[in-house]
Design a protein around this motif. Sequence first.
Motif, short mmCIF file in Angstrom:
data_model
loop_
_atom_site.label_atom_id
_atom_site.label_comp_id
_atom_site.label_asym_id
_atom_site.label_seq_id
_atom_site.Cartn_x
_atom_site.Cartn_y
_atom_site.Cartn_z
N LEU A 18 67.46 89.50 80.56
CA LEU A 18 66.74 90.43 79.69
C LEU A 18 65.25 90.46 80.04
O LEU A 18 64.63 91.52 80.08
N GLY A 19 64.70 89.29 80.31
CA GLY A 19 63.29 89.19 80.66
C GLY A 19 62.96 89.90 81.96
O GLY A 19 61.92 90.57 82.07
N MET A 20 63.82 89.78 82.94
CA MET A 20 63.57 90.44 84.22
C MET A 20 63.69 91.96 84.08
O MET A 20 62.92 92.70 84.69
N GLU A 21 64.61 92.42 83.26
CA GLU A 21 64.71 93.87 83.00
C GLU A 21 63.45 94.37 82.29
O GLU A 21 62.94 95.45 82.59
N TYR A 22 62.96 93.57 81.36
CA TYR A 22 61.71 93.93 80.67
C TYR A 22 60.56 94.00 81.67
O TYR A 22 59.79 94.96 81.68
N ALA A 23 60.44 92.98 82.52
CA ALA A 23 59.37 92.94 83.52
C ALA A 23 59.49 94.12 84.49
O ALA A 23 58.47 94.72 84.87
N LEU A 24 60.71 94.47 84.88
CA LEU A 24 60.91 95.62 85.76
C LEU A 24 60.35 96.88 85.10
O LEU A 24 59.64 97.67 85.74
N GLY A 25 60.65 97.06 83.84
CA GLY A 25 60.12 98.23 83.12
C GLY A 25 58.61 98.25 83.09
O GLY A 25 57.99 99.30 83.25
N GLU A 26 58.01 97.08 82.91
CA GLU A 26 56.55 97.00 82.88
C GLU A 26 55.95 97.32 84.25
O GLU A 26 54.94 98.00 84.34
N ALA A 63 58.62 109.12 93.92
CA ALA A 63 59.35 108.15 93.09
C ALA A 63 60.38 107.33 93.85
O ALA A 63 61.17 106.62 93.24
N THR A 64 60.36 107.37 95.18
CA THR A 64 61.29 106.56 95.97
C THR A 64 61.03 105.08 95.74
O THR A 64 61.96 104.29 95.54
N LEU A 65 59.78 104.68 95.77
CA LEU A 65 59.42 103.28 95.55
C LEU A 65 59.84 102.85 94.15
O LEU A 65 60.48 101.80 93.98
N GLU A 66 59.55 103.65 93.18
CA GLU A 66 59.91 103.31 91.79
C GLU A 66 61.42 103.14 91.63
O GLU A 66 61.89 102.19 91.01
N THR A 76 66.43 81.24 88.12
CA THR A 76 65.25 81.90 88.64
C THR A 76 65.48 83.40 88.62
O THR A 76 66.58 83.88 88.86
N GLY A 77 64.43 84.13 88.31
CA GLY A 77 64.52 85.58 88.24
C GLY A 77 63.49 86.24 89.12
O GLY A 77 62.48 85.63 89.48
N ALA A 78 63.74 87.48 89.46
CA ALA A 78 62.82 88.22 90.32
C ALA A 78 62.86 89.70 89.99
O ALA A 78 63.87 90.22 89.51
N VAL A 79 61.75 90.34 90.24
CA VAL A 79 61.65 91.80 90.22
C VAL A 79 61.20 92.18 91.62
O VAL A 79 60.25 91.59 92.15
N SER A 80 61.89 93.12 92.23
CA SER A 80 61.53 93.49 93.60
C SER A 80 61.66 94.98 93.81
O SER A 80 62.38 95.67 93.08
N GLU A 110 52.46 92.07 90.54
CA GLU A 110 51.76 90.86 90.15
C GLU A 110 51.15 90.91 88.75
O GLU A 110 51.40 90.02 87.93
N GLU A 111 50.37 91.91 88.48
CA GLU A 111 49.66 91.98 87.20
C GLU A 111 50.59 92.23 86.01
O GLU A 111 50.54 91.49 85.02
N PRO A 112 51.47 93.23 86.05
CA PRO A 112 52.37 93.43 84.91
C PRO A 112 53.34 92.27 84.71
O PRO A 112 53.67 91.91 83.59
#
Length: 116
Positions: A27-35, A45-48, A61-65, A92-94
Amino acid sequence: MTRATLRLSIDRAVDGMKEAMADGLELGMEYALGETRREVPIDEATLERSGTASVDRASLTGAVSYDTPYAVPQHENLQWRHLGGRKAKYLEEPFAAAGPEIMALVAARVRRVTRG
């Protein structure tokens, strides 16, 4: 005489807590992805759209990539200009700012398990 026996399986309790922590981390990684998606540079919007959240449940361990050939240069080059509110360091910042919310999501899942 009446006799009562209490059996406690520490392994089962630990497994339940690890499962809850992994659920909260997802849930936290999904939240961070949204941020991060609020700040990722956007042209077509390809990168997004390439953004993903992942969790290794075994190691907790979790990741957003983001997965495009230009994801790293877009993240690291502070000289490039981006459209309204979009910027370098979009991960990094969000992600750092999302830390307390991520921890709260993990803690909430663990509380659900420990309170029975």
